[in-house]
Design a protein around this motif. Structure first.
Motif, short mmCIF file in Angstrom:
data_model
loop_
_atom_site.label_atom_id
_atom_site.label_comp_id
_atom_site.label_asym_id
_atom_site.label_seq_id
_atom_site.Cartn_x
_atom_site.Cartn_y
_atom_site.Cartn_z
N LYS A 1 -9.62 6.82 -2.22
CA LYS A 1 -9.33 8.12 -1.63
C LYS A 1 -9.70 8.12 -0.15
O LYS A 1 -10.58 7.36 0.27
N LYS A 2 -9.04 8.98 0.59
CA LYS A 2 -9.42 9.17 1.98
C LYS A 2 -10.66 10.06 2.09
O LYS A 2 -11.37 10.02 3.09
N GLY A 3 -10.89 10.86 1.05
CA GLY A 3 -12.04 11.73 1.06
C GLY A 3 -11.91 12.84 0.03
O GLY A 3 -10.89 12.97 -0.66
N MET A 4 -12.96 13.62 -0.09
CA MET A 4 -12.98 14.83 -0.89
C MET A 4 -13.73 15.90 -0.09
O MET A 4 -14.46 15.58 0.85
N GLY A 5 -13.54 17.16 -0.48
CA GLY A 5 -14.20 18.18 0.29
C GLY A 5 -14.48 19.46 -0.48
O GLY A 5 -14.00 19.65 -1.60
N VAL A 6 -15.28 20.31 0.16
CA VAL A 6 -15.57 21.64 -0.36
C VAL A 6 -14.93 22.65 0.60
O VAL A 6 -15.27 22.70 1.78
N TRP A 7 -13.99 23.41 0.07
CA TRP A 7 -13.26 24.41 0.87
C TRP A 7 -13.91 25.76 0.70
O TRP A 7 -14.30 26.15 -0.41
N ILE A 8 -14.05 26.50 1.79
CA ILE A 8 -14.77 27.78 1.78
C ILE A 8 -13.88 28.86 2.38
O ILE A 8 -13.26 28.67 3.43
N ASP A 9 -13.84 30.00 1.70
CA ASP A 9 -13.12 31.17 2.18
C ASP A 9 -14.13 32.28 2.42
O ASP A 9 -14.81 32.72 1.48
N LEU A 10 -14.25 32.74 3.66
CA LEU A 10 -15.20 33.81 4.00
C LEU A 10 -14.65 35.20 3.72
O LEU A 10 -15.32 36.20 3.98
N GLY A 11 -13.41 35.26 3.22
CA GLY A 11 -12.83 36.55 2.86
C GLY A 11 -12.08 37.22 3.99
O GLY A 11 -11.04 37.84 3.78
N GLU A 12 -12.59 37.11 5.19
CA GLU A 12 -11.96 37.65 6.39
C GLU A 12 -12.50 36.89 7.59
O GLU A 12 -13.54 36.23 7.50
N PRO A 13 -11.82 36.96 8.72
CA PRO A 13 -12.28 36.22 9.90
C PRO A 13 -13.65 36.70 10.38
O PRO A 13 -13.92 37.90 10.42
N HIS A 14 -14.50 35.76 10.73
CA HIS A 14 -15.84 36.05 11.24
C HIS A 14 -16.12 35.19 12.47
O HIS A 14 -15.57 34.10 12.62
N THR A 15 -17.03 35.69 13.31
CA THR A 15 -17.64 34.84 14.32
C THR A 15 -18.70 34.00 13.61
O THR A 15 -19.61 34.54 13.00
N VAL A 16 -18.55 32.68 13.68
CA VAL A 16 -19.45 31.78 12.95
C VAL A 16 -20.33 31.04 13.95
O VAL A 16 -19.85 30.56 14.98
N LYS A 17 -21.61 30.99 13.66
CA LYS A 17 -22.57 30.30 14.53
C LYS A 17 -22.87 28.90 14.03
O LYS A 17 -22.97 27.96 14.80
#
Length: 535
Positions: free
Chosen positions: A427-443
């Motif tokens: 495989k090229k890789g695996m991942g964990v996908w995250i949905d914050l529900g709505e756009p946020h300013t992320v630090k």
């Protein structure tokens, strides 16, 4: 600058621009000649892995700096050599080994440290860009950029200090700004000649230098200030007849009062400085886009208390600095889950700060509608799933919810793969996908892993295709925005990504694993917890 061979780091160019590696220890006029007998040549391969490409610089510590290439991973590296090895290179190698244990986006990555008796060398990340010292030769930086640089340096020191170590070499020559705008701190020392407090005070020097173009420590330098960049290289700070340093606002116009106060408090030996994580939190709070800077004029910046019975110096009074009231105990820091409570001095308003950014209460008088900076907090993840585009049976998708349950003892993990850490080339890789529900300013995003030795990166995108092999392929193809630097062969169990654009809002993130960690019978990895900080 005298040296026996090779041009100065200031004169090396590629395509007309300066290329730097952040040594910060250039030879001064009294430096002895650098030993070059048996020196390497371009094309030589060290440790059967690191090819030397171009000699960059010699420094006063007897080290040769080369640009090289890791022929296995095909990435550029900086190679710092010292003749001879053994006891004479102990401090350099110890510093490299210690630095390699601290992984942070604002620290130069250290990849290898090798002692071959007749010579020793350290292999580390190559940084294309320039030092803060060279950047400031074009003129003082605007307050927003100076704050961002101070924030990055304080954040790097917080990571170093959390391990109990000291950097010991913070000055404008060791603060590097890459061509992409990333700020990194290089060239730590481990000789025990410094302290964490001096590291923190050096951040005040960095802020002062960025704001004025002058270094405030020429008469009483911090470790590395004169050896690396003394009075001949960096102008001394502006002083009055009594030798007191002028505040940045007295040197140039346009420096906000809160930044002037913070800088001078850090430089004041009579005022106890905060810990590096508290300082990083305060600078993160102040690190906002330039167009929003006016919001902070009355936001109650962090102040450190001195003895109130002492009269303020005439220079400080002339500069308009507020006199801090109370004692050092007014800076009450309660590190409960890194929740930081700071009393705003000079009034009854209180700031409640959550690491790494504070949520200020305006100290403006009643009737002034000064907007407060947004609170940085742990964001709620609305949805999470495992991304596995190269698998037909999709047997590793269960348990994704465990990476956001707040329990680091439980997590999702891959199956065991044989042969190689890159999923056995299956495989090229695996991942964990995250949905914050709505756009946020992320630090920042922090991923806690089950073991060391993994490689991963953080990506952002705007699509949410269905959970299927084809949907996962579409997602990986469309998530091209890399956040910060990737972690390669990571020797810790926590990865922190904080290279987010302050002007961009994010909803979908992908923690993408490219190499697994060694495990019994092969290679595997568990993701124990992922947390997202933002507003």
């Amino acid at each position: 600058m005298p040296s026996s061979s090779g041009p100065s780091i200031d004169t090396i160019t590629e395509g007309g621009r300066v290329t730097q590696v952040g040594e910060g220890q250039e030879a001064d006029e009294s430096a002895p000649p650098v030993m070059t007998f048996g020196a390497p040549t371009a094309g030589e391969i060290l440790a059967e892995r690191y090819e030397l490409v171009e000699h960059i610089n010699n420094d006063s510590a007897g080290r040769l700096v080369w640009r090289g290439v890791d022929v296995i991973l095909r990435r550029p590296v900086a190679v710092v050599l010292r003749y001879p090895g053994g006891d004479s290179a102990t401090e350099m190698l110890q510093a490299a080994v210690a630095a390699s244990r601290v992984i942070h986006p604002n620290l130069v990555g250290v990849y290898d440290a090798i002692d071959e008796a007749e010579r020793a060398y350290v292999v580390r990340e190559w940084v294309d860009g320039q030092s803060l010292r060279d950047l400031a030769t074009e003129g003082p930086l605007d307050p927003a950029r100076a704050t961002a640089i101070g924030n990055a340096v304080a954040s790097a020191l917080a990571a170093v200090h959390a391990t109990g170590m000291v950097h010991g070499n913070v000055h404008p020559g060791t603060v590097m700004i890459s061509d992409e705008g990333r700020v990194v701190l290089a060239d730590a020392r481990t000789d025990g000649a410094d302290s964490q407090e001096n590291d923190i005070r050096a951040v005040g020097g960095i802020l002062y230098f960025a704001l004025t173009g002058h270094w405030p420590h020429a008469e009483a330098p911090l470790r590395g200030a004169t050896a690396g960049h003394g009075r001949a290289a960096i102008p001394d700070g502006v002083r009055d007849a009594g030798g007191a340093i002028a505040a940045p606002r007295q040197v140039r116009a346009g420096v906000p009062a809160y930044l002037d106060d913070l800088t001078m408090d850090l430089l004041d030996a009579e005022i106890a400085p905060p810990s590096s994580d508290v300082l990083a939190a305060e600078l993160a709070r102040l690190d906002v886009p330039a167009e929003e800077e006016h919001y902070l004029d009355n936001s109650g910046p962090l102040r450190f208390a001195a003895d109130t019975e002492e009269e303020p110096s005439p220079l400080a009074a002339a500069g308009g600095r507020k006199v801090a009231v109370g004692i050092a105990g007014l800076l009450a820091v309660a590190l409960v889950g890194l929740l930081i409570g700071i009393s705003a001095l000079g009034g009854d308003d209180k700031d409640q700060q959550a690491n790494p950014v504070a949520a200020p209460t305006s100290s403006a008088p009643a009737g002034d509608a000064t907007p407060a900076a947004a609170t940085v907090r742990k964001l709620t993840v609305k949805d999470v799933r495992i991304i596995d585009p190269d698998s037909s049976n999709r047997s590793e998708l269960d348990g994704a919810d465990k990476v956001i349950d707040g329990d680091e003892d439980k997590g999702w993990e891959t199956e065991t793969y044989q042969g190689r850490p890159n999923f056995g080339n299956l495989k090229k890789g695996m991942g964990v996908w995250i949905d914050l529900g709505e756009p946020h300013t992320v630090k920042s995003v922090q991923a806690v892993l089950s073991a060391t030795g993994a490689s991963a990166q953080l990506l952002a995108g705007t699509t949410n295709p269905p959970s299927s092999s084809n949907g996962d392929k579409q997602l990986v193809a469309n998530y091209k925005t890399a956040i910060g630097q990737p972690f390669e062969d990571h020797d810790g169990t926590t990865m922190t990504f904080n290279g987010f654009d302050a002007d961009t809002k994010y909803r979908y993130l992908l923690f993408w694993i490219t190499e697994l960690a060694p495990a019994e019978g092969g290679f595997k990895l568990g993701v124990q917890e992922i947390t997202v900080q933002g507003s």
